[in-house]
Design a protein around this motif. Structure first.
Motif: not given
Length: 319
Positions: A172-178, A218-224
């Motif tokens: 997840i951290p790598s995806l966010l940076s990417h 809520f401590g997580h990430y979402f994609c709209l």
């Protein structure tokens, strides 16, 4: 003056006392030994382990033994029937046909020789998950390892960006940076959102018309996601939410989307899908808010020559 008889009697008396004393000591000593023997006999003897308790060989993550079961052609794990050439070089049965029945190492004819020894070795092996370096600490029998890896929660995620089949994978951290660096995706904080989508030429709807926004809450990430595509012959717009994590975690959340105008509105309530599920699968299952183009233009107002669609929404955690 002591007479010889009295002296002799005293001597005998002393001797008998000494003998009696020695006998008591020996008796006491024997009694102590018997007690020790009695106590020791209550202890459980150390028995050799039963055959059923002996564990199968376990291969540690840094071992190279599992390399013996790697096909030299496709680099995948080999499963029965494992083929071998007359010189002993092995390969999987799938690759045997791909190399025209010739050994890729010595070029000898392979024939129909099976490496039974390697097949039996595989049964006894316990190997680490291929995603051990990403956090999975489980060990599996060789023949069930691939089944686990296909569903392992530590396996890398594919890039969730819908614009192209991006080959990037990672945690997840790598995806966010990417996503932020390579795809220039916007990251917002909060569980509510209000987005306005504008399209200059709403009459040209293709299958690659989309936008993507990231949300942190809520401590997580979402994609709209917001996509335009043809549903049969009808151009439609669709909005839906995906969760950056596993499906079981995604089910702990819910969301709503709302779109409208001119005193009318459409509302959608749903559960976010995991990014393990491809965005096309979510879109094709119609699991989201869908608005026909004619209605979207009516919501936009004006001369209906430009799409101006406002989508609002909220994310919450289910109790």
């Amino acid at each position: 003056m002591t007479c010889p008889k009295e002296r002799k009697k005293q001597m005998y008396t002393g001797s008998s006392s000494a003998i009696l004393s020695r006998k008591m000591d020996e008796s006491s000593s024997l009694s102590g030994e018997s007690k020790c023997t009695s106590v020791c006999s209550n202890e459980q003897p150390h028995l050799p382990p039963k055959t059923s308790q002996i564990k199968k060989p376990v291969i540690l993550p840094d071992s190279d033994i599992d390399g013996l079961l790697e096909c030299p052609v496709c680099s995948n794990a080999m499963f029965p029937p494992i083929q071998q050439c007359p010189s002993g070089h092995t390969l999987c049965s799938t690759c045997k046909a791909n190399v025209n029945n010739k050994c890729p190492v010595c070029r000898k004819e392979i024939g129909n020789i099976r490496c039974l020894a390697l097949e039996k070795l595989a049964v006894s092996l316990h190997l680490p998950c291929a995603f051990h370096s990403l956090g999975c600490e489980e060990m599996f029998p060789y023949y069930s390892k691939l089944q686990h890896e296909a569903q392992c929660v530590h396996r890398p995620y594919s890039c969730p960006h819908p614009g192209s089949d991006c080959p990037f994978t990672g945690d997840i951290p790598s995806l966010l940076s990417h996503l932020r660096e390579s795809h220039k995706v916007d990251l917002q904080t909060g569980y509510t959102f209000n987005h306005r989508y504008v399209k200059q030429d709403p009459c040209s709807v293709d299958n690659v018309s989309w936008t993507l926004t990231l949300f942190s809450c809520f401590g997580h990430y979402f994609c709209l996601h917001f996509e335009a595509f043809l549903l049969g012959t009808e151009p439609v717009y669709m909005a839906f939410l995906r969760f950056m994590g596993e499906e079981m975690e995604a089910r702990k959340f819910a969301y709503c989307l709302e779109v409208g105008g001119n005193g009318r509105k459409i509302t959608w309530h749903g559960v976010p899908r995991s990014i393990r599920t491809h965005h096309r699968t979510v879109r094709d299952s119609h699991d989201g808010l869908i608005v026909q183009r004619s209605l979207a233009l009516y919501f936009s107002g004006g001369d209906r020559k430009e799409l101006k669609l406002r989508v609002t929404g909220r994310i919450w955690r289910e109790m």
